[in-house]
Write a protein that holds these residues in place. Structure first.
Motif, PDB file in Angstrom:
ATOM      1  N   TYR A  28       0.867  -1.172   0.000  1.00  0.00           N
ATOM      2  CA  TYR A  28       0.000   0.000   0.000  1.00  0.00           C
ATOM      3  C   TYR A  28       0.905   1.224   0.000  1.00  0.00           C
ATOM      4  CZ  TYR A  28      -2.934   3.784   1.633  1.00  0.00           C
ATOM      5  OH  TYR A  28      -3.580   4.990   1.724  1.00  0.00           O
ATOM      6  N   SER A  29       0.646   2.162  -0.910  1.00  0.00           N
ATOM      7  CA  SER A  29       1.413   3.410  -0.891  1.00  0.00           C
ATOM      8  C   SER A  29       0.507   4.582  -1.208  1.00  0.00           C
ATOM      9  CB  SER A  29       2.596   3.360  -1.868  1.00  0.00           C
ATOM     10  OG  SER A  29       2.144   3.366  -3.197  1.00  0.00           O
ATOM     11  N   HIS A  62      -0.646   1.093   9.389  1.00  0.00           N
ATOM     12  CA  HIS A  62      -0.801   2.396   8.729  1.00  0.00           C
ATOM     13  C   HIS A  62      -2.239   2.893   8.843  1.00  0.00           C
ATOM     14  CE1 HIS A  62      -0.225   5.677   5.946  1.00  0.00           C
ATOM     15  NE2 HIS A  62      -1.206   5.213   5.196  1.00  0.00           N
ATOM     16  N   THR A  65       2.037   9.764   1.724  1.00  0.00           N
ATOM     17  CA  THR A  65       2.539   9.835   3.097  1.00  0.00           C
ATOM     18  C   THR A  65       3.277   8.586   3.550  1.00  0.00           C
ATOM     19  OG1 THR A  65       0.528   8.949   4.145  1.00  0.00           O
ATOM     20  CG2 THR A  65       0.612  11.334   3.714  1.00  0.00           C
ATOM     21  N   ALA A  66       3.138   7.462   2.829  1.00  0.00           N
ATOM     22  CA  ALA A  66       3.721   6.207   3.323  1.00  0.00           C
ATOM     23  C   ALA A  66       3.769   5.144   2.246  1.00  0.00           C
ATOM     24  CB  ALA A  66       2.886   5.678   4.490  1.00  0.00           C
ATOM     25  N   GLU A  67       4.628   4.151   2.477  1.00  0.00           N
ATOM     26  CA  GLU A  67       4.597   2.904   1.732  1.00  0.00           C
ATOM     27  C   GLU A  67       4.780   1.797   2.763  1.00  0.00           C
ATOM     28  OE1 GLU A  67       6.483   2.209  -2.173  1.00  0.00           O
ATOM     29  OE2 GLU A  67       7.513   0.552  -1.165  1.00  0.00           O
ATOM     30  N   VAL A  68       3.804   0.890   2.814  1.00  0.00           N
ATOM     31  CA  VAL A  68       3.848  -0.197   3.789  1.00  0.00           C
ATOM     32  C   VAL A  68       3.639  -1.518   3.081  1.00  0.00           C
ATOM     33  CG1 VAL A  68       3.161   1.221   5.766  1.00  0.00           C
ATOM     34  CG2 VAL A  68       1.400   0.132   4.359  1.00  0.00           C
ATOM     35  N   GLY A 102       1.679  -4.333   8.098  1.00  0.00           N
ATOM     36  CA  GLY A 102       2.055  -2.973   7.725  1.00  0.00           C
ATOM     37  C   GLY A 102       0.851  -2.139   7.328  1.00  0.00           C
ATOM     38  N   ILE A 103      -0.041  -2.744   6.544  1.00  0.00           N
ATOM     39  CA  ILE A 103      -1.249  -2.036   6.112  1.00  0.00           C
ATOM     40  C   ILE A 103      -2.136  -1.734   7.318  1.00  0.00           C
ATOM     41  CG2 ILE A 103      -3.367  -2.220   4.734  1.00  0.00           C
ATOM     42  CD1 ILE A 103      -1.622  -3.962   2.757  1.00  0.00           C
ATOM     43  N   ASN A 136      -3.064   3.954  12.436  1.00  0.00           N
ATOM     44  CA  ASN A 136      -2.510   5.274  12.746  1.00  0.00           C
ATOM     45  C   ASN A 136      -3.330   6.372  12.103  1.00  0.00           C
ATOM     46  OD1 ASN A 136      -0.422   4.282  14.324  1.00  0.00           O
ATOM     47  ND2 ASN A 136       1.008   4.168  12.610  1.00  0.00           N
ATOM     48  N   PHE A 137      -3.750   6.148  10.858  1.00  0.00           N
ATOM     49  CA  PHE A 137      -4.573   7.148  10.184  1.00  0.00           C
ATOM     50  C   PHE A 137      -5.890   7.347  10.925  1.00  0.00           C
ATOM     51  CE2 PHE A 137      -8.039   8.276   7.418  1.00  0.00           C
ATOM     52  CZ  PHE A 137      -7.589   9.504   6.960  1.00  0.00           C
TER      53      PHE A 137
END
Length: 115
Positions: A37-38, A53, A41-44, A49-50, A56-57
């Motif tokens: 997922y990118s 992310h 703001t991020a790439e996880v 990881g997804i 946190n969002f």
């Protein structure tokens, strides 16, 4: 509703999910295990990881609710629009498009773009 529309509806539901356990289950259902997922703001990578992310969002924008827009598809690629508004009502405060690569009917890569 088509399989692709159902998949993307579930994706939006996962993005809106505030419960970590429910979100993790949804991620495992719609993403491949090695998914990426990118966005700007991020790439996880991977389910954990997804989930991290998105969790946190959700903490940063707890009341922001996403809605699915127009979907375009050819072969195993998708492009769809989205918008987000407080509580899911009123004028959107954010919008964009996501590009998706599918593998076996699940999301293998997703690249988000903000308007």
């Amino acid at each position: 509703m088509s399989d692709v529309a159902n998949l993307l509806k579930k994706y939006i539901d996962v993005f809106n999910e505030t419960d970590e356990t429910s979100r993790q289950a949804g991620i495992a259902e719609i993403f491949t295990e090695d998914a990426i997922y990118s966005d700007p703001t991020a790439e996880v990578h991977g389910w954990d990881g997804i989930n991290g992310h998105l969790g946190n969002f959700r903490k940063q924008a707890p009341g922001l609710i996403f809605a699915l827009g127009e979907i375009r598809q050819h072969h195993d690629t998708l492009l769809f629009g989205w918008s987000a508004s407080p509580g899911g009502v009123g004028n959107p405060v954010a919008s964009g498009e996501d590009f998706v690569l599918l593998k076996g009917g699940r999301i293998q890569r997703i690249h988000g773009f903000f308007d």
